[in-house]
Design a protein around this motif. Structure first.
Motif, mmCIF file in Angstrom:
data_model
loop_
_atom_site.group_PDB
_atom_site.id
_atom_site.type_symbol
_atom_site.label_atom_id
_atom_site.label_comp_id
_atom_site.label_asym_id
_atom_site.label_seq_id
_atom_site.Cartn_x
_atom_site.Cartn_y
_atom_site.Cartn_z
ATOM 1 N N THR A 296 -5.392 9.489 6.787
ATOM 2 C CA THR A 296 -5.102 8.154 6.248
ATOM 3 C C THR A 296 -5.651 8.035 4.822
ATOM 4 O O THR A 296 -4.984 7.494 3.932
ATOM 5 C CB THR A 296 -5.715 7.066 7.169
ATOM 6 N N ARG B 207 -5.951 -1.707 -2.380
ATOM 7 C CA ARG B 207 -5.083 -0.547 -2.577
ATOM 8 C C ARG B 207 -5.239 0.478 -1.449
ATOM 9 O O ARG B 207 -4.384 1.328 -1.264
ATOM 10 C CB ARG B 207 -5.386 0.106 -3.925
ATOM 11 N N VAL B 208 -6.375 0.419 -0.723
ATOM 12 C CA VAL B 208 -6.613 1.406 0.347
ATOM 13 C C VAL B 208 -7.156 0.729 1.617
ATOM 14 O O VAL B 208 -8.182 1.136 2.150
ATOM 15 C CB VAL B 208 -7.592 2.505 -0.128
ATOM 16 N N GLN C 189 -3.350 9.904 2.574
ATOM 17 C CA GLN C 189 -2.063 9.235 2.374
ATOM 18 C C GLN C 189 -2.168 8.032 1.447
ATOM 19 O O GLN C 189 -1.317 7.821 0.601
ATOM 20 C CB GLN C 189 -1.474 8.805 3.726
ATOM 21 N N GLU C 190 -3.204 7.231 1.602
ATOM 22 C CA GLU C 190 -3.214 6.006 0.782
ATOM 23 C C GLU C 190 -3.942 6.203 -0.546
ATOM 24 O O GLU C 190 -3.755 5.425 -1.477
ATOM 25 C CB GLU C 190 -3.780 4.801 1.542
ATOM 26 N N HIS C 191 -4.768 7.266 -0.644
ATOM 27 C CA HIS C 191 -5.508 7.494 -1.885
ATOM 28 C C HIS C 191 -4.936 8.647 -2.711
ATOM 29 O O HIS C 191 -4.897 8.575 -3.934
ATOM 30 C CB HIS C 191 -6.983 7.776 -1.568
ATOM 31 N N ASN D 216 1.681 5.596 -0.842
ATOM 32 C CA ASN D 216 1.174 6.954 -0.966
ATOM 33 C C ASN D 216 1.447 7.435 -2.391
ATOM 34 O O ASN D 216 2.600 7.601 -2.778
ATOM 35 C CB ASN D 216 1.909 7.837 0.064
ATOM 36 N N LEU E 202 3.504 2.549 2.489
ATOM 37 C CA LEU E 202 2.893 2.766 3.807
ATOM 38 C C LEU E 202 2.745 1.462 4.578
ATOM 39 O O LEU E 202 2.771 1.439 5.797
ATOM 40 C CB LEU E 202 1.503 3.396 3.635
ATOM 41 N N VAL F 172 0.889 -1.167 0.000
ATOM 42 C CA VAL F 172 0.000 0.000 0.000
ATOM 43 C C VAL F 172 0.917 1.204 0.000
ATOM 44 O O VAL F 172 1.816 1.293 0.835
ATOM 45 C CB VAL F 172 -0.871 0.026 1.272
ATOM 46 N N SER G 250 -2.248 5.535 -8.895
ATOM 47 C CA SER G 250 -0.997 4.775 -9.070
ATOM 48 C C SER G 250 -0.310 5.175 -10.377
ATOM 49 O O SER G 250 -0.949 5.734 -11.270
ATOM 50 C CB SER G 250 -1.310 3.272 -9.127
ATOM 51 N N LEU H 163 -5.967 0.718 4.685
ATOM 52 C CA LEU H 163 -5.625 1.281 5.998
ATOM 53 C C LEU H 163 -6.785 2.086 6.578
ATOM 54 O O LEU H 163 -7.002 2.107 7.789
ATOM 55 C CB LEU H 163 -4.361 2.143 5.885
ATOM 56 N N THR H 164 -7.554 2.733 5.706
ATOM 57 C CA THR H 164 -8.749 3.443 6.182
ATOM 58 C C THR H 164 -9.764 2.425 6.699
ATOM 59 O O THR H 164 -10.367 2.622 7.763
ATOM 60 C CB THR H 164 -9.371 4.259 5.024
#
Ligand code: NAD
Length: 492
Positions: free
Chosen positions: A91, A182-183, A94-96, A30, A37, A28, A330, A185-186
């Motif tokens: 979060t 892909r996301v 950061q991940e999206h 950023n 991450l 995952v 990405s 963590l949320t």
């Protein structure tokens, strides 16, 4: 959450965080900084089966828990989501990659679904009629289904899981979330906070995986209902496979949303709203406007106003205050979008604003706002979902012709009109073949108490997400016909 072995524990099964058993790991990262991450082991069949078994075991007691008691967990959940809003928003960013303001706004939309689901004791009520025949009464009651699951996309890591989760559990079902790998963590925070409310083990589960995890959900006999949001090809697969295994399925698919700009519209305001719709979240909203059709002399002024806004947009890391647009998800997505721009230009289109970054680094996920003209209504790019910050401009002689152009799209998620004419607005609302209609609105997103509609290739199924449709989707209707003859009653 790391396990004793150091692996990320992203699956939440039977009330505990557990690492997946698979050796397959997804990174995952950023998209603004390319920083990794987390490394996430993907759930495989054994993990998902455990989650389904735990959800099935938790169902009988959860279903017997009074609706009024079930929603107490949601009231606590809403408070926890608000207390942790900033952590969740960061979060998401950061991940999206979307901006913090966009992340906060999507969370707010998610929280609104929790609020609506708190009305379940009213929303879930059935109806009845005495004396359907002499001495016979009839009532309709709603009962939960059992184990339900949602498979969600990358573009709204908090809001889209919350289109389903609160309604499913408030109705008395147990629920498994399979977020985009892909996301994740949320999703981990969303489930962790719900667990903090003290909700019984097994009522909610999280499995982070890819197709193999989805396939178990689609085929396991204990899973009664599947909600899906993502691209249309995957939606078709989920719908066919889930239905073939006897499940109730609702699938929200891809989109290509048009706006019609009438010459009587306030063109400066229209340009501001359309630019926000087209480039907000880097065009990665299923309700983003990606094709504008101007009527008559609206074209020149609209084009220059929208160009002016797009040229000045600050693109960068969404965590920074002044940034108005972040990266796409990405480097692969950037390359796909750049390829589609190229394809449009080769087919005779012109770039008024070319957002491709010359000599972009291989790991870059940035595409700047792009505006293309002369693509032509029959060209592939006009009907292809780009899912990036690309707006195509086209023109039509009148509203009839504009509706005819947008009607050719295979998708029907949303369509908007900008006008000061009530008559044009009504005609558009009446005739445009899309499930969400905006009149002087750029992102026609239904509030939580309305169904998130969607037509044609943008939706497969009958009942939509959110609101009363969600209650219908997550319950079975049972009709009871009763007769209690006096002569059968014990005499006291
Ligand atoms: P996607 O279809 O690639 O993935 C969605 C989910 O399906 C993810 O959880 C993924 O892990 C899973 N998946 C992917 N391939 C699969 C396969 N072959 N078999 C089983 N499961 C699979 O979508 P995405 O790229 O994450 O999201 C973008 C898409 O979602 C766009 O097309 C966008 O329009 C659409 N979308 C639609 C709506 C809507 O309301 N209609 C809302 C948001 C996003």
């Amino acid at each position: 959450m790391a396990t004793a072995s150091g692996a990320e524990a992203l699956n939440f099964i039977d009330g505990r965080w557990v690492a997946g058993t698979s050796a397959q790991v997804a990174a995952v990262f950023n998209p603004a900084t390319s920083e990794v991450l987390a490394s996430v082991p993907l759930a495989e069949a054994a993990d998902v089966t455990k989650a389904i078994e735990a959800a099935a075991a938790a169902f009988p007691a959860w279903r017997r828990t009074p609706p009024q008691a079930r929603i107490q967990y949601l009231f606590k959940y809403r408070r926890l989501l608000e207390e942790h809003a900033e952590e969740i928003a960061r979060t998401i960013t950061q991940e999206h990659g979307k901006t913090l303001a966009e992340a906060r706004a999507e969370l707010q939309r998610g929280i609104e679904n929790v609020e609506v689901a708190c009305g379940i004791p009213t929303l879930m009520q059935g109806y009845n009629l005495e004396d359907v025949a002499s001495g016979i009464d009839e009532l309709m009651i709603r009962q939960p289904l059992g184990v339900t699951a949602a498979i969600t996309p990358f573009n709204f890591p908090a809001m889209i899981p919350l289109w389903f989760l609160p309604y499913a559990i408030a109705c008395g079902n147990t629920f498994i979330l399979k977020p985009s790998e892909r996301v994740p963590l949320t999703a981990r925070i969303l489930i962790d906070l719900l667990n903090q409310t003290g909700i019984p083990s097994g009522v909610i589960s999280l499995v982070v995986g890819a197709k193999p995890a989805v396939d178990v959900l689609l085929r396991h006999p204990a899973v009664r209902a599947i909600s899906f949001v993502g691209s249309t090809p995957v939606a078709r697969y989920i719908y066919a496979e889930g239905s073939a295994h006897g499940k109730r399925v609702q699938c929200q698919g891809g989109a290509k949303n048009f706006v019609v700009v009438m010459p009587d519209a306030d063109l400066d305001m229209t340009a501001r709203i359309v630019a926000d719709s087209a480039f907000g979240c880097s065009g990665q909203r299923c309700l983003a406007i990606s094709a504008a059709i101007t009527i008559g002399d609206a074209g020149t002024k609209f084009q220059s106003a929208v160009m002016d806004i797009a040229t000045r947009m600050k693109v960068g890391n969404g965590l920074e205050d002044a940034v108005q647009m972040g990266p796409v998800i990405s480097p692969a997505s950037r390359q796909r979008i750049e390829g589609l721009i190229d394809q449009g230009l080769k087919a005779g289109g012109k770039a008024l604003l070319d957002g491709r970054v010359a000599k972009a680094k291989a790991d870059s996920s940035f595409v700047n706002p792009t505006i293309l003209t002369d693509i032509g209504p029959d060209k592939a790019l006009t009907t292809t979902e780009i899912f990036g910050p690309v707006l195509t401009l086209d023109s039509a002689d009148d509203l009839d012709q504009a509706i005819e152009i947008l009607s050719r799209s295979a998708y029907g998620n949303a369509a908007s009109i900008f006008t000061t004419s009530g008559n044009a607005a009504r005609k558009f609302r009446y005739e445009a073949p899309a499930g969400n209609i905006g009149v002087n609105i750029g992102v026609a997103a239904p509030m939580a108490y309305f169904p998130f509609s969607g037509w044609k290739d943008s939706f497969l199924g009958v009942l939509h997400g959110q609101g009363r449709d969600a209650v219908d989707f997550y319950t079975d209707k049972k009709v009871v016909i009763e007769r209690w003859p006096k002569e059968w009653s014990r005499k006291f």
